[in-house]
Design an enzyme around this catalytic site. Sequence first.
Site, PDB file in Angstrom:
ATOM      1  N   HIS A  84       0.902  -1.279  -0.337  1.00 39.75           N
ATOM      2  CA  HIS A  84      -0.119  -0.301  -0.201  1.00 39.75           C
ATOM      3  C   HIS A  84       1.068   1.294  -0.451  1.00 39.75           C
ATOM      4  O   HIS A  84       2.070   0.819   0.137  1.00 39.75           O
ATOM      5  CB  HIS A  84      -0.793   0.120   1.414  1.00 39.75           C
ATOM      6  CG  HIS A  84      -1.610  -0.851   1.128  1.00 39.75           C
ATOM      7  ND1 HIS A  84      -2.847  -0.794   2.156  1.00 39.75           N
ATOM      8  CD2 HIS A  84      -1.997  -2.207   0.327  1.00 39.75           C
ATOM      9  CE1 HIS A  84      -3.938  -1.786   1.701  1.00 39.75           C
ATOM     10  NE2 HIS A  84      -3.606  -2.788   0.919  1.00 39.75           N
ATOM     11  N   GLU A  86       1.326   3.844   2.051  1.00 38.34           N
ATOM     12  CA  GLU A  86       1.197   4.074   3.335  1.00 38.34           C
ATOM     13  C   GLU A  86       2.524   3.183   3.500  1.00 38.34           C
ATOM     14  O   GLU A  86       3.252   4.403   4.015  1.00 38.34           O
ATOM     15  CB  GLU A  86      -0.032   4.109   4.204  1.00 38.34           C
ATOM     16  CG  GLU A  86      -0.988   4.524   3.707  1.00 38.34           C
ATOM     17  CD  GLU A  86      -2.342   3.970   3.292  1.00 38.34           C
ATOM     18  OE1 GLU A  86      -3.403   4.234   4.460  1.00 38.34           O
ATOM     19  OE2 GLU A  86      -1.455   3.302   2.592  1.00 38.34           O
TER      20      GLU A  86
END
Length: 175
Positions: A84, A86
């Site tokens: 992801h 993040e």
Amino acid sequence: MNDFDANLKELFQIKQVFNHPNKYFCTMNLLNLNDEYFMREALKEAKKAFDADEVPIGAVIVCKDKIIARAHNLTERLNDVTAHAEMQAFTSAANFLGGKYLEECALYVTIEPCVMCAGASYWAQIGKIIFGARDEKKGFLLTSKKILHPKTVLKSGVLEEECVILMKEFFKKKR
């Protein structure tokens, strides 16, 4: 003045002084570094993901008004469900700083983090999370805000409309 100089002058709100092309005076309002500015940078990352046929989520990590990490989803490219935006940004920021704790940093992400990314932010002790739009299906707030580190400040709704539009366009294209 070439295009680069013109763009630089506009970006930094620079004024020439002393009638010399290499002498610049910078106003105090350099770059207008605020949440919208950094979220626009995260949106640029999300657009990269969109263009690569990845779910269009982008992130930047900021420390002392400087972007130290940029990332977007890479789950399809890497065939990795943990890739992801993040997670990529946390790794990049930790490498940049030379340490795993990001307590003086802020994460700007276009969509509310999932439980996995919120948990990683806990371990990284991120100082602040600013997201654009809620994820009504997989966002960590569906579970609990307690997933975050107790000192982490949370802010939402920054450029929400732009963040939502990009996601809607992506999934519309998929149908």
